[in-house]
Each structure stands twice: as C-alpha cells, then as structure tokens.
Scaffold this active site. Structure first.
Site, PDB file in Angstrom:
ATOM      1  N   CYS A  25      27.094 -12.183 109.252  1.00 16.22           N
ATOM      2  CA  CYS A  25      27.220 -12.480 110.679  1.00 16.22           C
ATOM      3  C   CYS A  25      28.587 -13.094 110.991  1.00 16.22           C
ATOM      4  O   CYS A  25      29.576 -12.377 111.029  1.00 16.22           O
ATOM      5  CB  CYS A  25      26.064 -13.350 111.141  1.00 16.22           C
ATOM      6  SG  CYS A  25      25.735 -13.114 112.893  1.00 16.22           S
ATOM      7  N   LYS A  48      -2.074 -45.525  93.687  1.00 17.23           N
ATOM      8  CA  LYS A  48      -2.713 -46.258  94.771  1.00 17.23           C
ATOM      9  C   LYS A  48      -3.360 -45.282  95.754  1.00 17.23           C
ATOM     10  O   LYS A  48      -2.683 -44.410  96.320  1.00 17.23           O
ATOM     11  CB  LYS A  48      -1.668 -47.117  95.506  1.00 17.23           C
ATOM     12  CG  LYS A  48      -1.202 -48.323  94.685  1.00 17.23           C
ATOM     13  CD  LYS A  48      -2.352 -49.300  94.535  1.00 17.23           C
ATOM     14  CE  LYS A  48      -1.965 -50.547  93.768  1.00 17.23           C
ATOM     15  NZ  LYS A  48      -3.154 -51.357  93.418  1.00 17.23           N
ATOM     16  N   GLY A  86       5.447 -31.438 102.255  1.00 12.46           N
ATOM     17  CA  GLY A  86       5.427 -30.021 101.866  1.00 12.46           C
ATOM     18  C   GLY A  86       4.223 -29.264 102.392  1.00 12.46           C
ATOM     19  O   GLY A  86       3.723 -28.345 101.729  1.00 12.46           O
ATOM     20  N   LYS A  87       3.795 -29.596 103.625  1.00 13.50           N
ATOM     21  CA  LYS A  87       2.656 -28.864 104.216  1.00 13.50           C
ATOM     22  C   LYS A  87       2.962 -27.383 104.323  1.00 13.50           C
ATOM     23  O   LYS A  87       2.099 -26.539 104.101  1.00 13.50           O
ATOM     24  CB  LYS A  87       2.383 -29.383 105.636  1.00 13.50           C
ATOM     25  CG  LYS A  87       1.630 -30.673 105.694  1.00 13.50           C
ATOM     26  CD  LYS A  87       1.056 -30.887 107.084  1.00 13.50           C
ATOM     27  CE  LYS A  87       2.094 -30.973 108.164  1.00 13.50           C
ATOM     28  NZ  LYS A  87       2.779 -32.242 108.337  1.00 13.50           N
ATOM     29  N   HIS A 144      21.449 -10.306 109.505  1.00 13.05           N
ATOM     30  CA  HIS A 144      21.087 -11.358 108.535  1.00 13.05           C
ATOM     31  C   HIS A 144      20.063 -10.825 107.532  1.00 13.05           C
ATOM     32  O   HIS A 144      18.858 -10.992 107.749  1.00 13.05           O
ATOM     33  CB  HIS A 144      20.470 -12.562 109.262  1.00 13.05           C
ATOM     34  CG  HIS A 144      21.435 -13.335 110.081  1.00 13.05           C
ATOM     35  ND1 HIS A 144      22.095 -14.447 109.606  1.00 13.05           N
ATOM     36  CD2 HIS A 144      21.864 -13.160 111.361  1.00 13.05           C
ATOM     37  CE1 HIS A 144      22.883 -14.926 110.553  1.00 13.05           C
ATOM     38  NE2 HIS A 144      22.760 -14.165 111.628  1.00 13.05           N
ATOM     39  N   SER A 159       6.019 -38.102 106.225  1.00 11.54           N
ATOM     40  CA  SER A 159       6.361 -36.701 106.510  1.00 11.54           C
ATOM     41  C   SER A 159       7.020 -36.089 105.280  1.00 11.54           C
ATOM     42  O   SER A 159       7.235 -36.769 104.275  1.00 11.54           O
ATOM     43  CB  SER A 159       7.294 -36.636 107.718  1.00 11.54           C
ATOM     44  OG  SER A 159       8.468 -37.365 107.443  1.00 11.54           O
ATOM     45  N   THR A 192      -4.053 -42.995 101.248  1.00  9.04           N
ATOM     46  CA  THR A 192      -4.884 -41.810 101.519  1.00  9.04           C
ATOM     47  C   THR A 192      -6.136 -42.219 102.292  1.00  9.04           C
ATOM     48  O   THR A 192      -6.517 -41.595 103.289  1.00  9.04           O
ATOM     49  CB  THR A 192      -5.269 -41.108 100.191  1.00  9.04           C
ATOM     50  OG1 THR A 192      -4.073 -40.712  99.544  1.00  9.04           O
ATOM     51  CG2 THR A 192      -6.159 -39.909 100.431  1.00  9.04           C
ATOM     52  N   GLU A 194      19.158 -12.020 104.862  1.00 10.23           N
ATOM     53  CA  GLU A 194      18.414 -13.091 104.176  1.00 10.23           C
ATOM     54  C   GLU A 194      17.024 -13.317 104.768  1.00 10.23           C
ATOM     55  O   GLU A 194      16.148 -13.858 104.103  1.00 10.23           O
ATOM     56  CB  GLU A 194      19.210 -14.408 104.198  1.00 10.23           C
ATOM     57  CG  GLU A 194      19.342 -15.119 105.545  1.00 10.23           C
ATOM     58  CD  GLU A 194      20.544 -14.662 106.364  1.00 10.23           C
ATOM     59  OE1 GLU A 194      21.008 -13.522 106.149  1.00 10.23           O
ATOM     60  OE2 GLU A 194      20.996 -15.433 107.241  1.00 10.23           O
TER      61      GLU A 194
END
Ligand code: GLN
Length: 543
Positions: free
Chosen positions: A385, A191, A20-21, A511, A17, A195, A513
């Site tokens: 906030c 390697k 960076g999908k 917010h 996991s 994959t 941001e």
C-alpha cells in the site's frame, strides 16, 4: 454442517484487561469447527467510536479490513486466521454503532415518542445484533466476545443484554468467563480471590458462568480447580487453565487438552467426537524449529515499538516462514531515524525488507531511502500500500529524474504527483467514502512474479487507501524498467508493480496480509519469504 439449533457462547473477561479473550474465542472457534459445527465469531466493543477505522494505531493496534470493506478491531483478524473464514460488518459492533442506530431510530420516529432508554432500547438493539449475525448463514454457534472487563461502566448494557438473551434462549446459551489466576512468588501460591470477586460481580448482574478459564503463568493443581469450582458454583471439569503460551497458535492445542470444546458440547448436550489437530501441531512444531535457518526481515515503519499496529503483517510473515521451513526474526526499523549516512548499517542485517501501509507524512523520506537501498543493493523488497507508493516515488525521483516526485497526500500542489487522488475514480469507489476499502479484483500479467505467486490471471485482495498510481506517467515508468504486473480490470488502476533486473522487488496497492492464514499463507508473503531465504543463503556464501 450439522443440523442443530443455534447456540450462543458469550465470553466475558474479569480482573484485568488483555488476558487474551480474542485468542480464546478464536481457538474455541477452530475447535468447534473441527467438531464439525459451523461457527461465527462476533466482537462487541464497549467504546463509543462508531468504527475502529479512525482510531490511533498506538492506542488500538492495527485496523483490520474485511472482504466487505469494514474497518474493524484487530481481534477480527485473529478470528479469521483461526477459523479460516471470512467475516463481515456484522461481526464487529461498538457501543457507538448501537447508540447511533437507536438515536437514528428515535429521529425517524420509530419509538413513537416513547422515552428512549438504555433498557430496553439499547439492550434490544444489542440483542438484535446477535440475532442478525446469525440470520444469513444460520451458524450452529455464534461466539460473542464482550470487550472490556466486568465491572467497567461501559460494558454494563452489553452484559444486561446477554443476560436477557439467555433468559429468552435458556437451553442454547453458555457463558465463559476468563479471569486472572495470579501466582504470588513470595508465598509460593496461586490466589483464587480475584477470580471469586470477578464471578461475584458477574453474578450480581445475573450471569452465572458455565465455564471459567484461568489465565496463569504455570499449571495449577486439581485442588485449586476444586476450590474455584466450589466457590464459583461451576463444575470442576469446566475450570480450564490457560497457561501463558509462547505462541498464540498453541492455544487451540492447549484449550483442547484442557477440554474446553468438550466442556461446551457436554454442557449443551451436543454430540462430540475425537478430533485431530494435526494441522495445528505441525504449524507449532515448525514455528521455532531449531533445524531451520533463520531469516531476518526488516520492517521499516513508524510504529515500530508497537508491533500490534502491524499485527496482520507479522502473522503473515510467521505463516510464510513456516511454509518455507525457516525461522523468522523481525528487525523493527523506525523510518524517521533513517538517514543517507546510517542506512547501510541499519539495513545490513536484513535478508528482506518490507515497507507496510501507513498514513501521513511522518517518516516518509526514510522510507524512500529504504526503497532506493533495496532496489540498488538487490535486496528482496516488499511494499504494501503506502509501500508501493513509496517505491513509485523513489523510482520517479532517482530513475525518471523527477526531482520533486511525490504523492498528493504529502504535496498539496498538483505538480509532480506520481501518486495522486483521481477525482474521476470517485464514482468507482464504494458508497460514501473516499477510501477504496475491501475486496477488489486484480488482473495479472503472465510471466511475472505476481503470476508465479498466485498461478492465476485474476485474483481478489483487500484494500484500504485513498491515493493511486498516476497513470499519466505509466509509459515513462514502463520504458525505464518498471513492470506493472497487476491492474484493476475495470478501472485500470495500478495494483502491483515489479522491477526488471532485480531478484525480487514487488509492491502492491492492496493488503495481502489480511487474507493470510496459518495453514494457507498469502502467496505473496510466501514468495517474498522464499526470496529472503535465498538471499540469506547467498549472503552467507559470499562471506
Ligand atoms: N496513505 C496512503 C493512501 O491513503 C496509503 C494507505 C495505506 O497504506 N493503507 O493511499
């Protein structure tokens, strides 16, 4: 917008996991928009929580809030920032939501007593969510990121659903699989086996990837590409390298250089053109420009080891630093560790101080000391906030001499709550919850920092909070040097406060941001960063 059929891009992840999908999906969205296609991005999260709003920031990072007030996974923030487009409720779907809908349908008799099963009921509901996201705006592309890693039990219904979806929409679907290509130092080679195994797993489910993106620590040879292509049955030019990058914002450039956008358009037989990425090039060149001065911003919060918990704030500060031609250094300060004795030492390096949003009592007193320090030492101060609520509590205690001033969130009695929960506001709140969530308008007083920043008397920003400034104390505050520069025009709730006789002290209940974008920084972040830069130069001259 070009007139084309709807096209579907599915992004799955393999091997491990956190490859960076989300950033790949966001970068791809940006490139396809540059290719003049309309795009939306959707995230499927395999966990059972109904909404990410209640998830622990330690485990899950920031809760991102969309215009329509949906509390979502932080990846939606990346999507919005990269494709410069607002998303909504439909763009974040968890397994919990799917099960919830299916079980409610069952309770309402919608399945006419049939056996309710993962296949077809859950998978149909997943497919509905893909189509629904497209229904209103009819985008050329919908990019769907499937959370988790191939092989996880939880993501199986999603993978089966997208397999079926492709069967039903053959020529318009494309599968991207993101894997890890480890480099083994002792044998000095990459390697490909992980994959290969990951693709094998995907193929067992019935999904053949069209494009494989290999996350790696350094460039790999064409030979490796050919090997992966041969063993995974994917065209050689569709094997893309995603080399570890210093900044997430360089990904659109890398992905374009590797030919990701053209690989997709060629596979789908769609027209492509030469695109300019000047804006991304400029942004990246300024992100760490040696010729620029560096400003230090202190963020005083309680999740300081986990900057993902404040990710939109960090990204907004990056945007505003580029806007002001300076480099950014963030100093994380744990509010629980701040005492009257050590505060000067802890905060001395800061050219500007920011108190972000938060919930719960832990670390509150350290934040109150911080607001006092910034007010008295005339350091640029930005409260967001909870940061506004802290600034109000501090002002009440030390200027108005209301010794026990507090927020209803931390003081269960009704006494001296300068921040409170207003029962009469309940009917103004959006349906169902006691939180003010999503976009609300704010009316701005001219002749204020706020007006200077936005150059407008009416703006809209996103909210996520429960407690409000107690208007009962309004005159007392105003008579003693506090400026209320922004208010909700309908409810008169206080949105923004400033201080007289201070170079830059501003706090907002909303917010900002959540709406900052790399090429279009938030006006308040831009102004705060500028004030910190001015302060830095003055501090330097004084030395
Ligand atoms: N806990 C405060 C409230 O609910 C502030 C929330 C926040 O900072 N997002 O009002």
């Amino acid at each position: 917008m070009k007139k084309h059929k709807n096209h579907y891009i599915f992004i799955t992840g393999g091997v491990i996991s956190s490859l960076g999908k989300g950033i790949i999906a966001a970068s791809l969205g940006s490139l396809l928009k540059k290719q003049e296609y309309s795009v939306t991005i959707q995230k499927f999260d395999p966990y059972l929580n109904i909404d990410p709003g209640t998830m622990n920031p330690y485990q899950h990072g920031e809760v991102f809030v969309t215009e329509d007030g949906t509390e979502t996974d932080l990846d939606l923030g990346h999507y919005e920032r990269f494709i410069d487009q607002n998303l909504s409720k439909k763009n974040n779907v968890t397994s919990g939501m799917i099960f919830w809908d299916v079980l409610n349908n069952e309770r309402n008799g919608k399945y006419l007593g049939k056996t309710v099963q993962i296949i077809p009921h859950i998978t149909n509901e997943i497919k509905n969510k893909i189509s629904q996201t497209l229904s209103e705006d009819n985008f050329n592309f919908i990019i769907t990121e499937i959370g988790g890693t191939v092989g996880d039990i939880e993501s199986l219904p999603f993978l089966e659903a997208i397999r079926q979806f492709q069967y039903q929409n053959k020529t318009t679907c494309i599968h991207i699989h993101l894997t890890l290509l480890p480099f083994i130092k002792t044998s000095n080679e990459f390697k490909t086996k992980p994959t290969q195994h990951s693709v094998k797993e995907l193929r067992e489910i019935g999904i053949q990837p069209d494009i494989i993106i290999c996350r790696c620590e350094k460039p790999f040879t064409q030979e490796i590409k050919s090997k992966i292509a041969l063993f995974c049955d994917v065209k050689e030019k569709n094997i893309i390298a995603a080399i570890d990058a210093k900044s997430i914002y360089s990904l659109p450039l890398y992905m374009h250089k590797e030919g990701l956008d053209t690989a997709i358009l060629d596979t789908l037989n769609l027209p492509k053109k030469k695109i300019s990425l000047q804006d991304w090039e400029y942004f990246n060149s300024q992100l760490e420009n040696k010729n620029n001065t560096t400003i230090t911003i202190g963020i005083v919060g309680k999740y300081t080891n986990y900057s993902d918990s404040y990710i939109s704030i960090v990204e907004s500060l990056k945007h505003s630093s580029v806007h002001n031609n300076c480099n950014l250094k963030i100093l994380w300060i744990d509010s629980e560790k701040i005492t009257e004795k050590n505060i000067t030492k802890l905060l001395a390096p800061c050219n500007g101080i920011l108190i972000p949003g938060g919930f719960g009592e832990r670390g509150i007193e350290g934040k109150v000391l911080t607001a006092k320090y910034a007010r008295e030492q005339k350091i640029p101060f930005f409260g967001i906030c909870l940061g506004l609520q802290i600034a109000i509590i501090e002002f009440a205690r030390n200027i108005l001499h209301i010794k026990n001033a507090n927020s209803k969130e931390f003081n269960k009695t009704e006494k001296d709550n300068v921040i409170t929960f207003l029962p009469e506001q309940k009917n103004l709140l959006k349906k169902g919850a006691s939180m003010r969530l999503g976009a609300y308008t704010c009316q701005i007083k001219k002749d204020s920092l706020l007006f200077k920043a936005y150059q407008s008397t009416i703006i809209s920003e996103r909210h996520r909070h429960r407690y409000e400034f107690n208007n009962h104390y309004k005159t007392q505050f105003e008579d003693n040097g506090l400026i209320i520069s922004g208010k909700n025009p309908n409810s008169q709730l206080v949105e923004v406060i400033e201080l007289k006789n201070h170079p830059w002290f501003l706090a907002c209940q909303f917010h900002p941001e959540f709406k900052s974008r790399p090429q279009k920084g938030s006006p308040l972040f831009n102004q705060f960063t500028q004030a910190a830069k001015t302060n830095r130069n003055e501090q330097k001259n004084r030395k």
